[in-house]
Design a protein around this motif. Structure first.
Motif, short mmCIF file in Angstrom:
data_model
loop_
_atom_site.label_atom_id
_atom_site.label_comp_id
_atom_site.label_asym_id
_atom_site.label_seq_id
_atom_site.Cartn_x
_atom_site.Cartn_y
_atom_site.Cartn_z
N TYR A 38 0.97 -1.02 -0.32
CA TYR A 38 -0.11 -0.02 0.01
C TYR A 38 0.82 0.61 0.16
N ASN A 39 0.35 2.49 -0.77
CA ASN A 39 1.44 3.44 -0.95
C ASN A 39 2.51 3.32 -2.04
N GLN A 43 -0.22 3.75 -8.18
CA GLN A 43 -1.94 3.56 -7.94
C GLN A 43 -2.94 2.64 -6.75
N ASP A 45 -3.38 3.64 -3.75
CA ASP A 45 -4.43 5.07 -2.79
C ASP A 45 -5.62 4.31 -2.53
N VAL A 47 -8.68 4.95 -3.51
CA VAL A 47 -9.10 4.76 -4.39
C VAL A 47 -8.73 3.24 -4.83
N HIS A 49 -7.68 0.82 -3.42
CA HIS A 49 -7.51 -0.42 -2.38
C HIS A 49 -8.68 -0.66 -2.24
#
Lengths: 89, 242
Positions: A38-39, A43, A45, A47, A49
């Motif tokens: 994550y992060n 892509q 982020d 939305v 996720h």
């Protein structure tokens, strides 16, 4: 399921999850899975996720608990979470 | 053109500051006339409407640099339900007005890296501490003027906040919101936009309106996903006294 069938199902699950990640987060297939975090992926982020979780629920036919949606912080963590729902890898 | 003496930035940032709001009708000559007025000012912020290439070029020549585009977005309040999965999660997330001790906690949180895309945070002449101090001063000012600040909670844990005020024309303006540091990267970011929408609906407002920095693409994508539509844009350029 027999041992071979289980192995086949596990491979199918892995393939399906990889495809969801690659498609949702537009990942270059050469990027190691250890970096599917994550992060860390541009892509992935909030939305992204939601899109990934929706695709997982759809393809694996599961409904994740909110705590599991929140805890899903990497590709590897996702496999661990899905195993709680009977989806082995 | 409107030139504002942003005297409050002396307290917030420790510098003299002027804000120049350039209008559609402003010309190059108007910009040239600014020179003596801003010569001795520490920090000047210029907000320019789009497609004003000559004016932007002139501002560059005068020492301004582009720092962000500011996007104005609005949403009507007919249907405030978030889409799909967000709707399911949203039912487990609550919000309530902050009490005094919560506000103190908020100020502690603001001193962490909450607003990494803020133009003060990103500006090498300022940085994290000044950005945080400026936000704290801003919130205090707005609370004194009647704004409200809210906790956002999940399972009794405070996960974030939003600051909210009602403008004269039945429009609600949530102007600052964030998840707290430890709840970032959890998928709950939508709640800092969704909960102000619900508060605006509760107050019978007709519209919710806010601004987003182009440096914060994830938050722009979330606003679009939650039904906001972009309706204005301005380019923000800044100049520091040499």
């Amino acid at each position: 399921l027999g041992r071979n069938e289980r192995m086949y199902t596990n491979m199918e699950n892995e393939k399906m999850l990889r495809e969801i990640f690659i498609e949702t987060f537009e990942i270059d297939e050469n990027t190691p899975e250890s970096k599917w975090v994550y992060n860390a992926l541009p892509q992935w982020d909030s939305v992204g996720h939601m899109a990934m979780i929706s695709a997982v629920e759809d393809k694996f036919d599961v409904m994740l608990e909110t705590d599991d949606i929140i805890d899903w912080s990497s590709y590897e963590k996702g496999k661990e979470i899905l195993s709680k729902y009977g989806k082995d890898f | 053109m409107n030139v504002i003496d942003a005297f409050w930035e002396k307290r917030n940032l420790g510098v003299s500051c002027k804000e120049i709001i350039i209008s559609e009708g402003d010309t190059l000559e108007d910009i040239k006339l600014l020179k003596p007025e801003i010569e001795n000012i520490d920090y000047v912020v210029a907000k320019v409407p789009p497609a004003k290439f000559e004016i932007i070029a002139k501002l560059h020549e005068m020492g301004f640099v582009f720092i962000e585009a500011s996007l104005g977005v609005t949403r009507d309040l007919k249907n405030v339900e978030p889409p799909g999965l967000m709707n399911r999660m949203n039912k487990e997330i609550t919000y309530e007005k902050m009490l005094g001790h919560d506000i103190d906690k908020l100020y502690v949180e603001l001193n962490k890296n909450l607003f990494e895309t803020d133009r003060i945070f990103l500006d090498p002449n300022f940085g994290k501490d000044q950005a945080a101090h400026r936000y704290i001063c801003w919130i205090k000012d707005e609370l004194n003027k009647g704004a409200d600040v809210f906790n956002i909670s999940y399972k009794h844990n405070k996960i974030g906040f939003f600051v909210f005020k009602e403008l004269d024309n039945n429009v609600c303006y949530p102007f600052l919101a964030s998840l707290y540091d430890e709840y970032k990267s959890t998928g709950m970011g939508f709640s800092v936009i969704q909960k102000p929408i619900e508060e605006a609906k509760r107050r019978n407002c007709k519209l919710i309106s806010t601004y987003i920095s182009s440096n914060n693409m994830p938050i722009f994508k979330l606003h679009v996903a939650l039904g906001f539509k972009p309706d204005k844009i301005s380019y923000v350029l800044v100049k520091h006294k040499q």
